[in-house]
Design a protein around this motif. Structure first.
Motif, short mmCIF file in Angstrom:
data_model
loop_
_atom_site.label_atom_id
_atom_site.label_comp_id
_atom_site.label_asym_id
_atom_site.label_seq_id
_atom_site.Cartn_x
_atom_site.Cartn_y
_atom_site.Cartn_z
N LEU A 104 8.98 4.08 30.01
CA LEU A 104 9.51 2.90 30.70
C LEU A 104 9.99 3.30 32.08
O LEU A 104 9.74 2.59 33.08
CB LEU A 104 10.66 2.30 29.88
N GLY A 105 10.66 4.45 32.15
CA GLY A 105 11.14 4.94 33.45
C GLY A 105 9.98 5.17 34.41
O GLY A 105 10.04 4.77 35.58
N LEU A 106 8.92 5.79 33.89
CA LEU A 106 7.75 6.05 34.72
C LEU A 106 7.15 4.74 35.24
O LEU A 106 6.85 4.58 36.42
CB LEU A 106 6.72 6.83 33.90
N ARG A 107 7.00 3.79 34.31
CA ARG A 107 6.42 2.49 34.66
C ARG A 107 7.28 1.80 35.74
O ARG A 107 6.77 1.34 36.76
CB ARG A 107 6.36 1.64 33.39
N ASN A 108 8.60 1.77 35.50
CA ASN A 108 9.49 1.12 36.47
C ASN A 108 9.41 1.80 37.83
O ASN A 108 9.40 1.13 38.87
CB ASN A 108 10.93 1.12 35.96
N SER A 109 9.39 3.14 37.82
CA SER A 109 9.33 3.87 39.09
C SER A 109 8.07 3.50 39.86
O SER A 109 8.11 3.31 41.08
CB SER A 109 9.34 5.37 38.84
N ILE A 110 6.94 3.39 39.13
CA ILE A 110 5.68 3.07 39.81
C ILE A 110 5.72 1.64 40.36
O ILE A 110 5.37 1.40 41.52
CB ILE A 110 4.48 3.26 38.84
N ILE A 111 6.17 0.70 39.54
CA ILE A 111 6.21 -0.70 39.98
C ILE A 111 7.13 -0.85 41.19
O ILE A 111 6.74 -1.40 42.23
CB ILE A 111 6.70 -1.62 38.84
N THR A 131 20.06 -1.80 34.88
CA THR A 131 20.49 -1.68 33.49
C THR A 131 19.42 -0.84 32.77
O THR A 131 18.41 -0.49 33.38
CB THR A 131 20.61 -3.07 32.83
N THR A 132 19.64 -0.55 31.49
CA THR A 132 18.70 0.35 30.77
C THR A 132 17.26 -0.10 30.91
O THR A 132 16.36 0.72 30.98
CB THR A 132 19.09 0.39 29.28
N GLU A 133 17.05 -1.42 30.96
CA GLU A 133 15.69 -1.96 31.05
C GLU A 133 15.01 -1.58 32.36
O GLU A 133 13.79 -1.51 32.43
CB GLU A 133 15.73 -3.49 30.95
N GLU A 134 15.79 -1.38 33.44
CA GLU A 134 15.19 -1.10 34.74
C GLU A 134 15.31 0.37 35.12
O GLU A 134 15.07 0.72 36.27
CB GLU A 134 15.85 -1.94 35.85
N HIS A 135 15.70 1.22 34.18
CA HIS A 135 15.84 2.64 34.53
C HIS A 135 14.56 3.20 35.14
O HIS A 135 13.48 3.05 34.58
CB HIS A 135 16.18 3.46 33.28
N THR A 136 14.70 3.84 36.29
CA THR A 136 13.57 4.53 36.91
C THR A 136 13.59 5.98 36.42
O THR A 136 14.54 6.39 35.74
CB THR A 136 13.70 4.51 38.43
N LEU A 137 12.59 6.77 36.78
CA LEU A 137 12.56 8.16 36.34
C LEU A 137 13.81 8.94 36.75
O LEU A 137 14.44 9.58 35.90
CB LEU A 137 11.32 8.88 36.88
N PRO A 138 14.20 8.90 38.05
CA PRO A 138 15.41 9.65 38.41
C PRO A 138 16.65 9.15 37.67
O PRO A 138 17.51 9.95 37.29
CB PRO A 138 15.56 9.41 39.92
N ARG A 139 16.71 7.82 37.45
CA ARG A 139 17.88 7.27 36.77
C ARG A 139 17.95 7.76 35.32
O ARG A 139 19.01 8.11 34.82
CB ARG A 139 17.81 5.73 36.82
N ARG A 140 16.76 7.81 34.68
CA ARG A 140 16.66 8.30 33.31
C ARG A 140 17.04 9.79 33.27
O ARG A 140 17.72 10.27 32.38
CB ARG A 140 15.22 8.08 32.85
N MET A 141 16.56 10.52 34.29
CA MET A 141 16.86 11.94 34.39
C MET A 141 18.36 12.17 34.53
O MET A 141 18.94 13.07 33.91
CB MET A 141 16.16 12.49 35.63
N TRP A 142 18.99 11.35 35.33
CA TRP A 142 20.44 11.44 35.56
C TRP A 142 21.19 11.30 34.24
O TRP A 142 22.06 12.11 33.93
CB TRP A 142 20.82 10.36 36.57
N SER A 143 20.83 10.28 33.44
CA SER A 143 21.47 10.14 32.13
C SER A 143 21.22 11.38 31.29
O SER A 143 22.13 11.89 30.64
CB SER A 143 20.93 8.94 31.37
#
Lengths: 275, 419
Positions: A70-77, A220-232
């Motif tokens: 999801l993070g990857l997808r959000n980052s790309i979009i 929010t969790t639904e929009e987590h990008t890759l860096p945001r996911r990495m941060w968590s």
């Protein structure tokens, strides 16, 4: 800088010493980036060398994890649309800036450049405060707008730099041959400034791709990008999956850097021919 | 038409004097230019400038009491602050407390608790009993308050409500520099334990300064080397500067987190080399912050210095040597002065960027190494104290803008290149 023939022994010692210092600084710059890559292939969840074995399990974990994907997808979009907005608006503005002199131009330029001057936390906090009131937090659209604003100065700067070497007589020549301004833009101006536009777009993309602070505030969790996911991930438990993601991010950076360098050389070559 | 123009004015094909045609064409160019800039300008005003301005305005707002208890706020503003408020004011206060909705009441009690800790529970207790309080006659109302909580006999609590009753105040701006207003309106220092923000601000400047100096010391030799090597080799070495420049800040910070931990590569190597015997604490302290920040910001120092040094004629150094200057003297007297534009650009850029650092110190620093950005994020997020977060933002922004004006003065905004 080879040593001149009149160099004293002290000069020679300094020459060697200086090279050693430089080598150390270069190592300091590059080793931390290289060292992280093998750790993503470690068979055990540790971060020590020598590694006990080689494994792709962390990459498997990445590609099997719905959260990371999801993070990857959000980052790309977000990266794609933020780059699109930034590139179109930034290129138009750079064309306008290059076109004429008028009072208030420095002030306009200051506004257009300001997103890279304002500390990112302030930008993020302001957007969080304002976007939450108009319902743009917790949506990818909010992230797209936010990332477009911080990417756009790079487009303005790179396209302006390209336009500075652009011969406006070419536009006049096109017009004198009867082409409409729109036709002149697409047939004459655009092909010549394209390398600048593409570099600007790459800058805008990498800005969004690596951006974290705004994502911390807006997503929010639904929009987590890759860096945001990495941060968590880093704050919970530093796992080799994070090293695998870091490696993917490094590869993106290398790809963009190489593209940029090729574009720069192409522009230099073109300039060489015309001048 | 021709008679109004000067007799020898040049005419365009349609008989309009050329001067007027030119002016018209120039005007059209300007209109077109502005029309091209307008979409981005409007976009940035709406999506960037306006959000930041609206954030900055809340640093001078104090809205909670006004919003939740409007009549109380008005009555308290009229009280002169001597002794206790008039009894009618207390009656209004009791009535509104009884009627206040939960959200608004929560924000009021939180705000008053900032001023005097313990106010929140006291106000809660009072609100719960406010239904009994409101019907009391004006003469008995103060006694009624004191019956609920004896602290209402202390004028300080009433004065705190009065101070929070104005819509615009310097409350948060003062707090951001560890000051507050006491009962009489005098500006005094905040209580010992709460005074952290001046220290944070000094620390932010201190870390930024140290990082700038370290970047300069490490950046100067490699910029010089890059500028003096033959192009083919310097282009190769330049990749070693550009790759970190292009790599995500978070990735590089994570690397240092891994490298510097107790079982990390740095400790292992140092123990293997015999530099020290026990793993040393290299991360979650100031050392870790300096290492990671210098690593991340070094390219911003090297690149501007390199581009200036490349333009310096190498014959100047040889001329100095031929006149008898030793190498170091030639470097200091001949080379370095010519580098100053690059040095100025690099140092100012690194300093400005350092001021706003958040992610890196948050990950590799300890509690005593957090910079002002961290406290902005904390106040906007976990602590939900937006007024204070906004006030700290205003301070950081002012500092950054001042430094940027210096940059613009000495280097020029148009030299802000990206690669």
């Amino acid at each position: 800088m080879a040593l001149p023939s009149y160099a004293t022994p002290l000069d020679r010692a300094w020459y060697v010493g200086f090279r050693v210092i430089c080598a150390a600084v270069f190592a300091f710059l590059i080793v931390p980036i290289l060292v992280i890559i093998p750790l993503g292939f470690n068979s055990e969840p540790y971060f020590t060398y020598p590694m006990p074995g080689f494994s792709l399990r962390w990459y498997e974990e990445f590609f099997n994890s719905p959260q990371w994907l999801l993070g990857l997808r959000n980052s790309i979009i977000v990266g794609f649309f933020a780059t699109l907005v930034a590139t179109v608006l930034g290129t138009l503005a750079a064309l306008g800036l290059n076109r004429a002199e008028y009072p208030g131009k420095p002030a306009i330029l200051a506004v257009l450049i300001s997103p890279i001057i304002v500390p990112i936390v302030i930008t993020a906090a302001g957007m969080y405060y304002f976007y939450s009131r108009i319902g743009l937090t917790g949506s990818l659209a909010g992230l797209v707008f936010a990332h477009a604003t911080i990417g756009v100065p790079f487009v303005v700067i790179t396209v302006s730099a390209t336009l500075a070497g652009f011969d406006n007589n070419l536009v006049r020549a096109g017009a004198s041959l009867g082409a409409s301004p729109v036709r002149v833009f697409f047939k004459v101006t655009m092909p010549l400034i394209l390398p600048g536009v593409v570099s600007g777009a790459l800058f805008a993309f990498i800005t969004s791709w690596d951006e974290l602070v705004i994502a911390i505030f807006l997503a929010t969790t639904e929009e987590h990008t890759l860096p945001r996911r990495m941060w968590s991930g880093i704050r919970e438990l530093l796992s080799p999956t994070i090293m695998a993601v870091a490696t993917l991010l490094i590869l993106t950076s290398i790809a963009l850097m190489v593209t940029m360098e090729l574009l720069r050389r192409r522009t230099e070559r073109l300039r060489g021919i015309s001048g | 038409m021709a008679s109004t123009a000067e007799p020898d004015a040049m005419m365009a094909a349609d008989g309009v004097p050329l001067k007027i045609r030119l002016r018209r064409a120039e005007r059209m160019r300007k209109v077109w230019a502005l029309a091209l800039i307008a979409p981005l300008f409007v976009f940035l005003i709406v999506a960037f400038v306006f959000p930041i301005l609206s954030l900055l305005t809340i640093s001078v707002e104090d809205p909670e009491v006004n919003d939740a208890l409007p009549r109380t706020a008005e009555a308290f503003r009229e009280w002169d602050g001597q002794g206790f408020p008039p009894t009618e004011t207390m009656v209004v206060f009791a009535e509104e407390l009884a009627m206040a909705d939960r959200g608004g009441f929560g924000r009021v009690s939180k705000r008053l608790n900032y001023d005097i800790s313990g106010f929140r529970s006291m106000l809660k207790k009072t609100a719960r009993a406010a239904d009994d309080l409101a019907p009391l006659s004006p003469d008995a109302i103060h006694e009624g308050f004191i019956d609920i909580d004896s602290d209402w006999a202390d004028p300080a609590y009433w004065l705190a409500v009065k101070r929070a009753s104005v819509r615009y105040s310097d409350y948060y701006m003062l707090w951001a520099i560890d000051l507050r207003r006491d009962g009489t309106g005098e500006i005094v220092d905040v209580a010992e334990g709460r005074a952290i923000y001046v220290e944070v601000l000094i620390r932010t400047i201190e870390i930024s300064f140290a990082v700038t100096v370290l970047c300069f010391v490490l950046g100067l030799p490699i910029a010089y080397l890059l500028a003096t090597l033959p192009t083919r080799r310097s282009n190769l070495l330049l990749i070693l500067v550009l790759l970190p420049f292009w790599t995500s800040l978070l990735v590089r910070t994570t690397s240092w987190l891994v490298l510097l931990q107790n079982e990390g590569l740095v400790n292992d190597t140092a123990i293997w080399l015999g530099l020290w015997n026990e793993p040393q604490e290299l991360v979650r302290n100031r050392f870790g912050v300096y290492v990671a920040m210098v690593h991340i910001l070094l390219p911003f120092m090297v690149l501007p210095m390199y581009s200036v040094m490349k333009g310096i004629n190498p014959w100047h150094m040889r001329a100095a040597a031929s006149l008898g200057a030793p190498g170091w003297k030639a470097f200091l007297k001949v080379y370095l002065p010519q580098c100053m534009p690059g040095v100025g650009a690099g140092t100012l850029l690194v300093f400005i960027l350092s001021l706003g650092y958040y992610i890196t110190p948050a990950l590799v620093g300890g509690p005593e190494d957090q910079m002002i950005s961290y406290w902005i994020a904390e106040n906007m997020g976990r602590l939900a104290n937006w007024g204070l977060g906004a006030a700290l933002s205003a301070i950081l922004l002012a500092l950054t803008v001042v430094m940027f004006l210096v940059y613009n003065r000495f280097v020029g905004i148009d030299r802000l290149k990206v690669s």
